[in-house]
Design a protein around this motif. Structure first.
Motif, PDB file in Angstrom:
ATOM      1  N   THR A   1       9.865 -39.443 -26.583  1.00 46.64           N
ATOM      2  CA  THR A   1       9.797 -38.433 -27.971  1.00 46.64           C
ATOM      3  C   THR A   1       9.429 -39.391 -29.127  1.00 46.64           C
ATOM      4  O   THR A   1       8.556 -38.843 -29.693  1.00 46.64           O
ATOM      5  CB  THR A   1      11.176 -37.702 -28.048  1.00 46.64           C
TER       6      THR A   1
ATOM      7  N   TYR B   1       5.691 -40.092 -28.818  1.00 50.40           N
ATOM      8  CA  TYR B   1       5.082 -38.615 -29.283  1.00 50.40           C
ATOM      9  C   TYR B   1       5.036 -38.345 -30.743  1.00 50.40           C
ATOM     10  O   TYR B   1       4.064 -37.847 -31.381  1.00 50.40           O
ATOM     11  CB  TYR B   1       5.547 -37.422 -28.618  1.00 50.40           C
ATOM     12  N   ASP B   2       6.010 -38.929 -31.336  1.00 52.72           N
ATOM     13  CA  ASP B   2       5.981 -38.624 -32.937  1.00 52.72           C
ATOM     14  C   ASP B   2       5.255 -39.676 -33.604  1.00 52.72           C
ATOM     15  O   ASP B   2       4.438 -39.367 -34.707  1.00 52.72           O
ATOM     16  CB  ASP B   2       7.568 -39.220 -33.198  1.00 52.72           C
TER      17      ASP B   2
ATOM     18  N   ILE C   1       2.228 -40.518 -32.459  1.00 49.54           N
ATOM     19  CA  ILE C   1       0.940 -39.728 -32.327  1.00 49.54           C
ATOM     20  C   ILE C   1       0.906 -38.710 -33.200  1.00 49.54           C
ATOM     21  O   ILE C   1      -0.106 -38.280 -33.870  1.00 49.54           O
ATOM     22  CB  ILE C   1       0.866 -39.262 -30.771  1.00 49.54           C
ATOM     23  N   ARG C   2       1.924 -37.917 -33.491  1.00 49.79           N
ATOM     24  CA  ARG C   2       2.046 -36.814 -34.499  1.00 49.79           C
ATOM     25  C   ARG C   2       1.929 -37.307 -35.835  1.00 49.79           C
ATOM     26  O   ARG C   2       0.993 -36.851 -36.638  1.00 49.79           O
ATOM     27  CB  ARG C   2       3.454 -36.114 -34.292  1.00 49.79           C
TER      28      ARG C   2
ATOM     29  N   GLU D   1      -5.785 -37.517 -26.466  1.00 53.19           N
ATOM     30  CA  GLU D   1      -4.395 -38.141 -27.024  1.00 53.19           C
ATOM     31  C   GLU D   1      -3.412 -37.555 -26.161  1.00 53.19           C
ATOM     32  O   GLU D   1      -2.571 -38.374 -25.634  1.00 53.19           O
ATOM     33  CB  GLU D   1      -4.176 -38.063 -28.481  1.00 53.19           C
ATOM     34  N   ASP D   2      -3.414 -36.260 -26.222  1.00 52.43           N
ATOM     35  CA  ASP D   2      -2.602 -35.794 -25.309  1.00 52.43           C
ATOM     36  C   ASP D   2      -2.333 -35.877 -23.753  1.00 52.43           C
ATOM     37  O   ASP D   2      -1.590 -36.306 -23.270  1.00 52.43           O
ATOM     38  CB  ASP D   2      -2.313 -33.995 -25.223  1.00 52.43           C
TER      39      ASP D   2
ATOM     40  N   PHE E   1      -1.102 -39.380 -23.596  1.00 50.64           N
ATOM     41  CA  PHE E   1       0.219 -39.513 -23.395  1.00 50.64           C
ATOM     42  C   PHE E   1       0.980 -39.140 -22.288  1.00 50.64           C
ATOM     43  O   PHE E   1       2.142 -39.553 -21.868  1.00 50.64           O
ATOM     44  CB  PHE E   1       0.772 -38.525 -24.864  1.00 50.64           C
ATOM     45  N   TRP E   2       0.564 -37.848 -21.678  1.00 49.03           N
ATOM     46  CA  TRP E   2       1.258 -37.439 -20.503  1.00 49.03           C
ATOM     47  C   TRP E   2       1.100 -38.348 -19.404  1.00 49.03           C
ATOM     48  O   TRP E   2       2.042 -38.514 -18.695  1.00 49.03           O
ATOM     49  CB  TRP E   2       0.572 -35.892 -20.303  1.00 49.03           C
TER      50      TRP E   2
ATOM     51  N   CYS F   1       3.534 -40.672 -19.995  1.00 46.11           N
ATOM     52  CA  CYS F   1       4.971 -40.340 -19.914  1.00 46.11           C
ATOM     53  C   CYS F   1       5.201 -40.593 -18.163  1.00 46.11           C
ATOM     54  O   CYS F   1       6.264 -40.634 -17.667  1.00 46.11           O
ATOM     55  CB  CYS F   1       4.972 -39.047 -20.181  1.00 46.11           C
TER      56      CYS F   1
ATOM     57  N   ARG G   1      14.791 -35.489 -30.964  1.00 47.60           N
ATOM     58  CA  ARG G   1      13.930 -34.305 -31.488  1.00 47.60           C
ATOM     59  C   ARG G   1      14.755 -33.555 -32.726  1.00 47.60           C
ATOM     60  O   ARG G   1      14.312 -33.140 -33.552  1.00 47.60           O
ATOM     61  CB  ARG G   1      13.664 -33.326 -30.586  1.00 47.60           C
TER      62      ARG G   1
END
Length: 155
Positions: free
Chosen positions: A19, A22-23, A25-26, A42-43, A46-47, A50, A82
């Protein structure tokens, strides 16, 4: 093979870390806006990351065997991070980075301003020179066309 308590702790930490990534990346998306193609790219990355992380966790901790309490631990770690840390972290880090980049942009524009003015003057000179050349070529071609017509009429 780790004990169940160690494995659950590692699953919790993995969920928190995923998480957090991912933050990051956000935050990058807020500071550097880009189109949906790059967001999707990017997603996807990321996956894939993960999936590899969870696979390595399962491989090292339980010899590749899926344990549902580990999935529960990872999801719990994700939700914990989160709810408690993610909103202020993303908000304030992206705000700070945006302000830093905005300040750097102002400084850079100020430093490059003399070069901008010089390049603008050079560009105007090149534009005027190009207009003169075009005009001279047009006059010369018009003259040659008239000479060609006169030559063809004479025959």
């Amino acid at each position: 093979m780790a004990t169940e308590n160690e494995f659950l702790l590692h699953a919790l930490l993995t969920g928190i870390f995923i998480t957090f990534v991912y933050d990051v990346i956000r935050i990058f998306r807020r500071v550097v806006p880009h189109n949906s193609f790059f967001v999707s790219l990017e997603d996807l990355g990321f996956w894939i990351y993960c999936g590899g992380t969870v696979f390595l966790l399962m491989y090292h901790e339980s010899n590749g065997e899926l344990r549902w309490f580990a999935v529960f631990g990872a999801v719990t770690g994700m939700l914990f991070y989160r709810k408690l840390f993610s909103p202020p972290f993303v908000k304030y880090v992206s705000l700070i980075l945006s302000k830093i980049l905005e300040g750097l942009g102002k400084i850079l524009r100020w430093l490059l301003r003399p070069f901008h003015l010089i390049l603008r003057k050079i560009g105007r000179g090149i534009h005027r020179f190009g207009r003169r050349i075009r005009k001279a070529i047009k006059i010369r071609l018009t003259y040659l066309l008239k000479m060609l017509k006169i030559g063809l009429k004479g025959q």
